[in-house]
Design an enzyme around this catalytic site. Structure first.
Site, short mmCIF file in Angstrom:
data_model
loop_
_atom_site.label_atom_id
_atom_site.label_comp_id
_atom_site.label_asym_id
_atom_site.label_seq_id
_atom_site.Cartn_x
_atom_site.Cartn_y
_atom_site.Cartn_z
N SER A 89 0.85 -1.35 -0.22
CA SER A 89 -0.27 0.24 -0.22
C SER A 89 0.81 1.25 -0.31
O SER A 89 0.35 1.92 -0.01
CB SER A 89 -0.98 -0.15 0.97
OG SER A 89 -0.51 0.48 2.88
N THR A 191 -2.47 3.76 3.83
CA THR A 191 -2.07 4.34 3.50
C THR A 191 -1.10 4.73 4.48
O THR A 191 -1.35 4.31 5.97
CB THR A 191 -2.34 6.23 3.51
OG1 THR A 191 -3.37 6.06 2.73
CG2 THR A 191 -1.88 7.41 4.21
N THR A 209 1.58 6.98 0.11
CA THR A 209 0.32 5.90 0.13
C THR A 209 0.64 5.65 -1.77
O THR A 209 1.30 6.35 -2.52
CB THR A 209 -1.08 6.32 -0.04
OG1 THR A 209 -1.87 5.10 0.24
CG2 THR A 209 -1.07 7.24 -0.53
N ARG A 219 -5.97 8.95 -10.49
CA ARG A 219 -6.98 9.05 -9.60
C ARG A 219 -6.08 9.69 -8.10
O ARG A 219 -5.04 9.19 -8.22
CB ARG A 219 -7.18 8.14 -8.91
CG ARG A 219 -8.70 8.30 -7.85
CD ARG A 219 -7.75 7.56 -6.98
NE ARG A 219 -8.48 7.84 -4.83
CZ ARG A 219 -8.06 7.51 -4.27
NH1 ARG A 219 -7.09 6.71 -3.93
NH2 ARG A 219 -9.04 8.13 -3.42
N ASP A 222 -6.89 11.55 -1.03
CA ASP A 222 -6.50 12.86 0.32
C ASP A 222 -5.06 13.06 0.99
O ASP A 222 -4.26 14.00 1.46
CB ASP A 222 -7.77 12.30 1.32
CG ASP A 222 -7.38 11.01 2.58
OD1 ASP A 222 -6.53 10.01 1.44
OD2 ASP A 222 -6.84 10.86 3.60
N THR A 242 -6.23 7.82 6.73
CA THR A 242 -6.23 6.88 5.72
C THR A 242 -7.93 6.30 5.61
O THR A 242 -8.73 6.97 6.41
CB THR A 242 -5.47 5.70 6.72
OG1 THR A 242 -5.30 4.37 6.19
CG2 THR A 242 -6.38 5.21 7.83
N GLY A 243 -7.94 5.99 4.76
CA GLY A 243 -9.14 5.06 4.16
C GLY A 243 -9.25 5.86 2.57
O GLY A 243 -8.62 5.86 1.94
#
Ligand code: ASP
Length: 332
Positions: A89, A191, A209, A219, A222, A242-243
């Site tokens: 990741s 991340t 990340t 793409r 954040d 994160t997410g």
């Protein structure tokens, strides 16, 4: 052990690693516009990071304990995960976009509010260090794509193929069904965000990340966006996210957490409020995505909160380096 595997299968009891320390015990006052934070230097230095990254926090703490500053600590800590090919990741070995390209996003922010970021960076493992170079050696905050890559190469970063065999195999497998809209959950995001306070009480943060696995080409989430993936205010505290990046960007999550702390909330309360802004939106689809925040305030208090179970942070403070499982919203 793989982070995700660990998070899913291991009891947290006994994860802490006592290493002993000799910390300063004195107090200092810092003022800001609205309140006065007592900086308790006996709680310092400290470092926290998203997920289970004991080696990364250990590296950061080694720098802090040697008298290094928080900025060096978060950069060097993040580099550990960027170089770890097993982590799918971040950095080398990160999962690619739907076309098979590994593209990295990263940012960094220091105690003065200076910041730097790279987005859609290809072929360079240490995105966080390129972000730092952008901050320190250019008049800009963010470089993207080919410009970011050429800037890195001209500053001595070696280009290399970031797609490892393992990540290529995972991508080939994903292509069989190639779902257009990846559902974000604990399986496809991770991340690394890191926040540190050094012995002087100064705060810095970094975030790095490979973004959402199998994202659309181009793409950006954040993580490299100052205020969304990361925000530091040296008088108040810091936050990283994160997410599902889109949801963090829509609520300017990390800035929100720091502003809530400015208004008097603890790091824990601020993280919870920022998550509630996401889940309480009309028609929020929160059951299908994860967002997690970690935060620290000037006093060295920390907090973390997520929408779903299994989010965790790693915290190194008072000689203990440990993974702490986060509380979460969706208990239904
Ligand atoms: N926040 C990242 C993004 O949306 C994903 C992650 O946390 O792993 O790109």
């Amino acid at each position: 052990m793989k982070r995700r595997h660990f998070i899913k299968n291991t009891s947290l009891t006994g994860v802490g690693l006592a290493v002993g320390n000799s910390l300063l015990a004195c107090k200092e006052e810092t003022s800001n516009n609205n309140n006065k934070a007592i900086v308790d230097l006996k709680n310092l230095p400290l470092v926290i990071a998203t997920w289970h990254v004991l080696e990364a926090t250990e590296k950061a703490m080694a720098i802090l304990r040697a008298g290094g500053n928080a900025l060096d600590a978060v950069e060097q800590g993040c580099r550990i995960e960027e170089a770890n090919e097993k982590g799918q990741s971040v950095g080398k070995g990160g999962l690619p976009d739907r076309d098979g390209n590994v593209t990295l996003d990263a940012c960094i922010m220091d105690k003065h509010g200076n910041c730097g970021a790279v987005v859609y960076l290809k072929d360079i493992t240490h995105a966080v260090s390129v972000a730092r170079k952008v901050m320190e050696d250019t008049p800009h905050v963010m470089l993207a794509g080919e410009g970011a890559k050429q800037f890195a190469i001209s500053n001595g970063f070696e280009p290399e193929d970031l797609l490892t065999e393992t990540s290529k195999e995972a991508w080939e497998k994903w292509k069989v069904e190639a779902k257009y809209k990846p559902i974000i959950n604990i399986e496809n995001h991770d991340t690394i965000g890191m926040l540190a306070i050094d012995k002087n009480g100064d705060i810095s943060g970094a975030c790095t990340t490979s973004g959402l696995a199998y994202k659309m080409g181009g793409r950006v989430g954040d993580s490299p966006i100052i205020g969304s993936g990361l925000f530091i205010d040296n008088e108040i505290g810091g936050c990283v996210a994160t997410g599902l990046g889109e949801e963090v960007v829509k609520t300017v999550g990390s800035f929100l957490v720091v502003e809530l702390m400015r208004q008097g909330k603890s790091p824990q309360e601020a993280c919870e409020e920022a998550i509630s802004r996401i889940v309480n939106k009309p028609n929020s689809d929160y059951k299908n995505f994860q967002v997690g925040y970690i935060a620290v305030n000037k006093k060295g208090e920390t907090g973390s909160y997520a929408i779903h179970q299994w989010f965790s942070m790693t915290k190194f403070q008072d000689g203990v380096n440990e993974q702490i499982l986060s509380d979460y919203f969706n208990k239904a």
